[in-house]
Design an enzyme around this catalytic site. Structure first.
Site, mmCIF file in Angstrom:
data_model
loop_
_atom_site.group_PDB
_atom_site.id
_atom_site.type_symbol
_atom_site.label_atom_id
_atom_site.label_comp_id
_atom_site.label_asym_id
_atom_site.label_seq_id
_atom_site.Cartn_x
_atom_site.Cartn_y
_atom_site.Cartn_z
ATOM 1 N N GLU A 164 69.794 92.140 107.549
ATOM 2 C CA GLU A 164 71.142 92.565 107.316
ATOM 3 C C GLU A 164 71.154 93.850 107.295
ATOM 4 O O GLU A 164 70.044 94.493 106.609
ATOM 5 C CB GLU A 164 71.558 92.095 105.958
ATOM 6 C CG GLU A 164 73.052 92.236 105.556
ATOM 7 C CD GLU A 164 73.536 91.677 104.244
ATOM 8 O OE1 GLU A 164 72.777 91.019 103.577
ATOM 9 O OE2 GLU A 164 74.517 92.034 103.892
ATOM 10 N N GLY A 199 66.758 95.450 96.864
ATOM 11 C CA GLY A 199 66.065 94.533 95.849
ATOM 12 C C GLY A 199 65.750 93.249 96.489
ATOM 13 O O GLY A 199 64.620 92.789 96.173
ATOM 14 N N MET A 246 66.690 89.827 99.599
ATOM 15 C CA MET A 246 67.680 89.485 100.696
ATOM 16 C C MET A 246 67.877 87.851 100.882
ATOM 17 O O MET A 246 66.608 87.436 100.607
ATOM 18 C CB MET A 246 67.285 89.845 101.977
ATOM 19 C CG MET A 246 67.715 89.490 103.185
ATOM 20 S SD MET A 246 69.348 90.158 103.165
ATOM 21 C CE MET A 246 70.226 89.046 104.287
ATOM 22 N N GLU A 247 69.226 87.613 100.975
ATOM 23 C CA GLU A 247 69.441 85.966 100.899
ATOM 24 C C GLU A 247 69.258 85.408 102.214
ATOM 25 O O GLU A 247 69.880 84.148 102.413
ATOM 26 C CB GLU A 247 70.912 85.949 100.338
ATOM 27 C CG GLU A 247 71.886 86.148 101.427
ATOM 28 C CD GLU A 247 72.168 87.555 101.390
ATOM 29 O OE1 GLU A 247 71.494 88.537 100.728
ATOM 30 O OE2 GLU A 247 73.495 88.003 101.953
ATOM 31 N N ASN A 248 68.415 85.596 103.082
ATOM 32 C CA ASN A 248 67.965 84.778 104.165
ATOM 33 C C ASN A 248 67.849 83.119 103.966
ATOM 34 O O ASN A 248 67.456 82.851 103.095
ATOM 35 C CB ASN A 248 66.635 85.151 105.017
ATOM 36 C CG ASN A 248 66.438 86.671 104.816
ATOM 37 O OD1 ASN A 248 67.136 87.428 105.417
ATOM 38 N ND2 ASN A 248 65.109 86.975 104.248
ATOM 39 N N HIS A 288 71.280 85.852 91.958
ATOM 40 C CA HIS A 288 72.361 86.326 93.028
ATOM 41 C C HIS A 288 71.773 85.737 94.404
ATOM 42 O O HIS A 288 72.617 85.432 94.935
ATOM 43 C CB HIS A 288 72.237 87.836 93.002
ATOM 44 C CG HIS A 288 72.782 88.561 93.977
ATOM 45 N ND1 HIS A 288 74.332 88.964 93.491
ATOM 46 C CD2 HIS A 288 72.919 88.901 95.055
ATOM 47 C CE1 HIS A 288 74.842 89.782 94.554
ATOM 48 N NE2 HIS A 288 73.966 89.760 95.722
ATOM 49 N N GLU A 289 70.546 86.073 94.565
ATOM 50 C CA GLU A 289 69.983 85.659 96.116
ATOM 51 C C GLU A 289 70.460 84.270 96.304
ATOM 52 O O GLU A 289 70.951 83.716 97.355
ATOM 53 C CB GLU A 289 68.639 86.209 96.463
ATOM 54 C CG GLU A 289 68.433 87.491 96.387
ATOM 55 C CD GLU A 289 69.554 88.451 96.752
ATOM 56 O OE1 GLU A 289 70.082 88.086 97.809
ATOM 57 O OE2 GLU A 289 69.503 89.568 96.313
ATOM 58 N N GLU A 308 79.634 89.744 98.459
ATOM 59 C CA GLU A 308 78.695 90.742 97.554
ATOM 60 C C GLU A 308 79.770 90.730 96.262
ATOM 61 O O GLU A 308 78.944 90.301 95.053
ATOM 62 C CB GLU A 308 78.461 92.104 97.841
ATOM 63 C CG GLU A 308 77.692 91.892 99.348
ATOM 64 C CD GLU A 308 76.169 91.120 98.859
ATOM 65 O OE1 GLU A 308 75.936 90.779 97.714
ATOM 66 O OE2 GLU A 308 75.602 90.755 99.825
HETATM 67 N N1 B3K Z 1 72.615 91.016 101.099
HETATM 68 C C1 B3K Z 1 71.325 91.862 100.796
HETATM 69 C C2 B3K Z 1 71.425 93.247 100.962
HETATM 70 C C3 B3K Z 1 71.510 93.809 102.444
HETATM 71 C C4 B3K Z 1 71.454 95.428 102.424
HETATM 72 C C5 B3K Z 1 71.315 95.792 103.838
HETATM 73 N N2 B3K Z 1 71.110 97.207 103.979
HETATM 74 C C6 B3K Z 1 70.851 91.807 99.290
HETATM 75 C C7 B3K Z 1 72.076 91.144 98.639
HETATM 76 O O1 B3K Z 1 73.212 91.730 98.415
HETATM 77 O O2 B3K Z 1 71.838 90.081 97.986
HETATM 78 ZN ZN ZN Z 2 74.284 90.026 97.522
#
Ligand code: B3K
Ligand code: ZN
Length: 875
Positions: A124, A264, A266-268, A300-301, A323
């Site tokens: 992302e 912080g 990432m929600e893969n 959050h993730e 977000e």
């Molecule tokens: N979705 C990711 C953030 C990605 C940032 C890319 N530059 C983390 C989050 O908001 O959960």
């Molecule tokens: Zn997020």
């Protein structure tokens, strides 16, 4: 660099139904084979001829390209900067693309890269295009299968999204694992990890009785620090079932901790990748704040699995759809797990300090931006935190039950789709029947609205007239604003401090003592009947909207609210307002005495036996330097530092006995638990310690040293360290001894070392430009680690004393770092330069030098789009 506009959004010409990826990982390169099932988007009118396919791709070596089994020669396609274009002959076809990439040389930490010997990804927003040619846009959702092949000895663990469906050994000590993710997803949610990792495992039984395996992976030396993240994960899974009815959908959920990470976490899908600083905790190495941050980020993730993954974003202008909503979800989760009042105070405080500043600066944008050059620059406090407040306002206007109906409808309508902010608002409207037409202005207009409240009391009739007027300052590209729909929490206090029943026309449920007014006009007046004397309004209770409130409170009014208001946010806010008044007075006239009313009021807070410890600790914190800067007309950094210090010292001196008594009362031995009640006690104790360190008493150093030495957890040790470094009667030898001791204890722990750098670079005493330069050469400083860079450089730019030192050496230092970093990691470069963009608000001496530093950055050739956009918009 090109500006991209929301109004130009077009659906893609082709879809990718399935994506089969094979990664062959080697020590100096990786080979990526992508097999894509492509299909024409029937909704695109193409008048017979099939449009050419334009794939995204960056920093890729194309090895081969096949269409339906036939190799395309180099004259049959075009490679340009960022794209691969090829002709299409059938509405459905298969592409096979082989690319060679160099993860080992990837310092941007976007795409596939290496961190401490392991392979990991961050896709992302637009990192997948650094892995293979693809339609790298969130509205193209595909079912992914991923085969990872690597050396068995070096990379025993091979992970990707979904469930593992096959694994085996190959020649030359290589092995493979194949992963299949049955849920359609956009490329930005793709993830891969290969490394020598250990894991802790646990299980969760979902509401429908399915067993989910939970694994957290780290390097082996950190394996004992995963428990808190695991507990947090299970709490999150339970909470999302209970509060939103959302169940997890795969058989396994994994978290991997990596040291080199741009943000912080990432929600893969099924494979969250985390900055190690947001997963790892032990009482000896993590503070209470870190424990709480881990809980919030894990949640959050995890919550993104529904708000972001199952329902994703149509385009990056809709970023706040996932977000803002997910931050709202994690904030409510944290409020349920900890102290609700304190969580609200902390969130509102961050918003008012940092997001308001963003909204007042050159990069101001609506939560749904209209244009951008580089999307990475729009992962902002506005999109996240203000986006959360916008969702919260919907929650407030609809009530919890209707809001839940709205989210159910939203998930039901859009599951498996890429949606828009409009879809979200529409679902809320359709489910609740509440008209949100005007409310939509929150999505399209930037800037922080101001509500100006005036009142008048008529003694003969007992009528109290309250007028609320709203306005919003101009922001770049938006000169005039339409009025917002603003929920304003209100109560009225009588002379005894009791809440009055709210009897006014146009307010339903008359007689209630608390009400949320739904303000839509530029100006609205409410007449409250039956008031025996002039009431005192408690406005914007619980920070019901992300706005500034202007009301002419006297100091007496504020002291009264601090004591009697039943809303903890407003009690805290009254305290802040009084603090701001006292400090601003000294900023203007430094030789004045500190306002005695403030000193007394703080004494009353210290002594108040009724007040919850957590709220008391928040109330006793004077407005931060950053928040004072945000509220100042013109920022005078050194005057702010001096004035705030003087006020703190005055409070410390006036109440030394009470502070010491409270400190002693709270200083008893107990086992460390990261629970709300314990955290409140430690926080309050350490707030007291901060005041004790500000006393005119050299003996207090003894106490600081004792707490430092005897601390049984990081919260207490770290607090003592900060106090030693900035104590009023500093003892250089003690400072040296404590810093060395801290280093010796924790030098092998990268996350604690971050803090060791930050303590020094942010210190008014220690953090000179020279010191920061010296620290950059320190053995433990890793210039490729975003955490280290943020700790050292970020700490320094927060350091009002030395960053803004006369002559501009601080600004020049930052400009040098930005120019240097831009080549290495543009996202981090563009982040750390943000403080310079506020140059217009500073007093002339500073302002001119900040501008000069920006101009020097601007003059550099070949800037990344990240830095280019920020520097050009701010000059
Ligand atoms: N979705 C990711 C953030 C990605 C940032 C890319 N530059 C983390 C989050 O908001 O959960
Ligand atoms: Zn997020």
């Amino acid at each position: 660099p090109r500006t991209i506009y929301l109004k130009d959004y077009q659906a893609p010409d082709y879809w990718i139904d399935t994506t089969h990826l094979t990664f062959d990982l080697y020590e100096d390169h990786a080979l990526v084979t992508a097999v894509l099932q492509m299909r024409l988007n029937d909704d695109i009118g193409c008048g017979g001829a099939l449009p050419a396919l334009v794939l995204h791709g960056e920093e890729l070596d194309l090895v081969s390209l096949h269409r339906d089994g036939e190799e395309l020669e180099s004259d049959q396609f075009q490679l340009a900067k960022g794209t691969l274009t090829l002709p299409v002959e059938q509405p459905r076809f298969q592409l096979q693309i082989v690319t060679r990439i160099r993860p080992q040389e990837n310092t941007s930490l976007e795409g596939l890269y290496k961190s401490n010997g392991m392979f990991c990804t961050q896709c992302e927003a637009e990192g997948f295009r650094k892995i293979t040619y693809y339609l790298d846009r969130p509205d193209v959702m595909s079912v992914f299968t991923t085969k990872v092949i690597a050396s068995q000895a070096r990379y025993p663990v091979l992970l990707a999204n979904g469930n593992a469906i096959d694994q085996g050994e190959l020649e030359n000590d290589r092995h493979y694992v194949t992963w299949e993710d049955p849920f359609k997803k956009p490329s930005y949610l793709f993830a891969l990890v290969a490394g020598d990792l250990e894991c802790v495992e646990d299980h969760f039984t979902t509401m429908s009785g399915r067993d989910v395996t939970l694994r957290i992976f780290t390097e082996s030396h950190n394996i004992h620090k995963c428990d808190h993240a695991m507990v947090s994960l299970k709490k999150s899974m339970k909470w999302d079932e209970e509060v939103y009815g959302r169940e997890y959908d795969l058989d396994i959920f994994m978290i991997v901790a990596v040291d080199h990470f741009n943000m912080g976490a990432m929600e893969n899908k099924g494979l969250n990748i985390f900055n190690s600083s947001c997963v790892l905790a032990s009482p000896e190495t993590a503070t209470d704040a870190t424990y709480q941050r881990i809980e919030a980020i894990v949640a959050h993730e995890y919550f993104h699995n529904w708000s972001g993954n199952r329902v994703t974003c149509r385009d990056w202008f809709q970023l706040s759809l996932k977000e803002g909503f997910t931050v709202f979800r994690d904030a409510e989760f944290s409020a349920d797990m900890n102290s609700r009042g304190v969580k609200r105070i902390q969130d509102a405080s961050l918003l008012r300090t940092a997001q308001f500043a963003e909204d007042a600066g050159p990069m101001a944008h609506p939560i749904r931006p209209e244009s951008f050059i580089e999307i990475s620059n729009f992962y902002t406090l506005t999109v996240y935190e203000k986006g959360c407040e916008v969702v919260r306002m919907i929650h407030t206007l609809l009530g919890a039950d209707q809001f839940r109906k709205g989210t159910d409808l939203y998930f039901e309508r859009h599951d498996g789709e890429a949606a828009t902010c409009e879809d979200f608002v529409k679902a809320m409207e359709d489910a609740s029947g509440v008209d949100l037409t005007q409310f939509r202005n929150w999505y399209s207009q930037a800037g922080t609205p101001v509500i100006t409240v005036t009142d008048r009391y008529e003694a003969d009739t007992g009528d109290y007239h309250l007028t609320i007027a709203q306005s919003c300052p101009a922001t770049p590209g938006q000169e005039h604003k339409q009025p917002f729909h603003i929920p304003v929490g209100l109560a009225l206090l009588d002379e005894q401090g009791e809440l009055l029943p709210l009897n006014a026309e146009g307010i339903h449920a008359e007689g209630d003592k608390e009400k949320v007014l739904s303000i839509k006009q530029t100006e609205e007046t409410f007449v409250f009947k039956g008031c025996k004397s002039k009431p005192l309004p408690s406005l914007l209770r619980n920070f019901s909207a992300p706005v500034r409130v202007r009301y002419d409170y006297s100091k007496d009014d504020l002291v009264f609210l601090m004591k009697h208001d039943t809303d903890s946010f407003n009690r805290w806010d009254a305290c802040q307002r009084l603090g701001v008044m006292a400090i601003e007075q000294l900023v203007e006239q430094s030789e004045q005495a500190v306002d005695p009313q403030l000193v007394d009021a703080f004494g009353a807070v210290i002594a108040d036996p009724e007040l919850d410890f957590a709220v008391k600790a928040e109330m006793l914190c004077l407005p931060s330097e950053a928040s004072l800067a945000e509220q100042a007309e013109v920022i005078k950094p050194l005057a702010i530092v001096a004035a705030r210090k003087k006020v703190k010292q005055a409070i410390a001196e006036a109440h030394s006995e009470a502070l010491l008594a409270l400190y002693n009362e709270l200083s008893y031995e107990r086992d460390y638990r990261p629970e709300a009640t314990d955290i409140a006690e430690r926080t309050l104790k350490n707030v007291c310690l901060g005041y004790l360190a500000a006393e005119d008493d050299a003996e207090c150093l003894q106490r600081l040293a004792e707490q430092y030495n005897d601390a049984s957890n990081m919260t207490d040790r770290r607090a003592a360290l900060g106090c030693v470094v900035d104590a009023r009667h500093r003892d250089e030898r003690l400072v040296e001894r404590v810093l060395t001791d801290f280093y010796d204890r924790y030098k092998d722990d990268a996350n604690v070392m971050d803090d060791w750098f930050a303590v020094q670079s942010s210190s008014a005493e220690l953090g000179t430009v020279e010191k920061v330069k010296a620290l950059m050469q320190h053995d433990s400083f890793d210039p490729t680690s975003p955490n280290k860079l943020r700790a050292l450089i970020g700490g320094f730019t927060r350091n009002m004393t030395h960053f803004h030192t006369a002559g501009g050496a601080g600004y020049e230092f930052l400009a040098d770092r930005v120019i240097e970093l831009d080549k290495q990691n543009p996202q981090v470069a563009s982040r750390v330069m943000m403080p310079l963009t506020r140059w217009k608000k500073f007093e002339p001496a500073a302002s001119g030098l900040m501008k000069k530093a920006l101009q020097r950055i601007k003059a550099v050739h070949d800037l990344s789009t990240d830095v280019y956009e920020v520097v050009n918009k701010s000059l």
